[in-house]
Scaffold this motif. Structure first.
Motif, short mmCIF file in Angstrom:
data_model
loop_
_atom_site.label_atom_id
_atom_site.label_comp_id
_atom_site.label_asym_id
_atom_site.label_seq_id
_atom_site.Cartn_x
_atom_site.Cartn_y
_atom_site.Cartn_z
N ASP A 169 22.86 9.37 38.63
CA ASP A 169 22.49 8.10 39.26
C ASP A 169 20.98 7.87 39.30
O ASP A 169 20.39 7.73 40.37
N ASP B 144 24.46 3.77 43.57
CA ASP B 144 25.37 4.20 44.62
C ASP B 144 24.55 4.61 45.84
O ASP B 144 24.09 5.74 45.94
N GLU B 145 24.36 3.68 46.76
CA GLU B 145 23.47 3.92 47.89
C GLU B 145 24.02 4.94 48.88
O GLU B 145 23.27 5.70 49.48
N ASP B 146 25.35 4.94 49.09
CA ASP B 146 25.92 5.84 50.10
C ASP B 146 26.62 7.06 49.49
O ASP B 146 27.34 7.77 50.18
N ASN B 147 26.41 7.30 48.20
CA ASN B 147 26.94 8.49 47.51
C ASN B 147 28.45 8.66 47.65
O ASN B 147 28.94 9.78 47.81
N ASP B 148 29.19 7.55 47.56
CA ASP B 148 30.64 7.65 47.62
C ASP B 148 31.30 7.46 46.26
O ASP B 148 32.52 7.39 46.15
N ARG C 187 19.92 4.61 41.12
CA ARG C 187 20.30 4.50 42.53
C ARG C 187 21.24 3.31 42.78
O ARG C 187 21.01 2.48 43.65
#
Length: 149
Positions: A50, A55-59, A53
């Motif tokens: 990533d 995926d801000e909340d790493n889900d 960036r």
């Protein structure tokens, strides 16, 4: 004498290359570069780690706030047509493709994309190259004159 000159030239060239080597910068891509979440998700899956960036909340889901393809609205239900007459299939209008091209282009000028011009380090490296070329040219001219005598 030739051996020393060759070694000195190689050392100067190696020093210049090593000091100028910098890591490559990623292209300017963020969630606003995509129209649909699926486009961002495909880029997210295609790039390990990533780097953009997305995926801000790493889900594991990129740009969750972007709309999905095929959904009309999250607050209203689609209504059935008033008539049961056969209708033509809707025409699909292509949207902007998800590309990884920079959005602002390259800012040209002195020192590449720098707005302030070359740094003192850039000028020192350039001066070293010019001085080395002048010395090498003088050396060649001197040797040729000595061979003619």
């Amino acid at each position: 004498m030739r051996h020393r000159t060759g070694v000195a030239g190689a050392l100067i060239a190696a020093a210049a290359v090593v000091t100028l080597a910098q890591p490559a910068h990623a292209q300017d891509v963020d969630c606003s570069s995509f129209t649909y979440q699926e486009d961002a998700q495909s880029v997210f899956r295609g790039t390990p780690g990533d780097p953009y960036r997305l995926d801000e909340d790493n889900d594991g889901v990129a740009c969750e706030w972007l709309p999905h393809r095929g959904l009309t609205s999250s607050t209203t239900r689609p209504t059935a047509p008033a008539t049961l007459a056969p209708t033509r299939p809707p025409t699909i209008v292509p949207t902007r493709p998800a590309t990884l091209a920079p959005t602002r282009g390259v800012q040209g000028g002195l020192g590449g994309a720098s707005n302030t011009g070359p740094t003192a380090w850039d000028i020192a490296i350039g001066t070293t190259f010019v001085a080395g070329a002048a010395l090498a040219g003088g050396y060649v001219v001197r040797r040729r004159r000595a061979q003619r005598r």
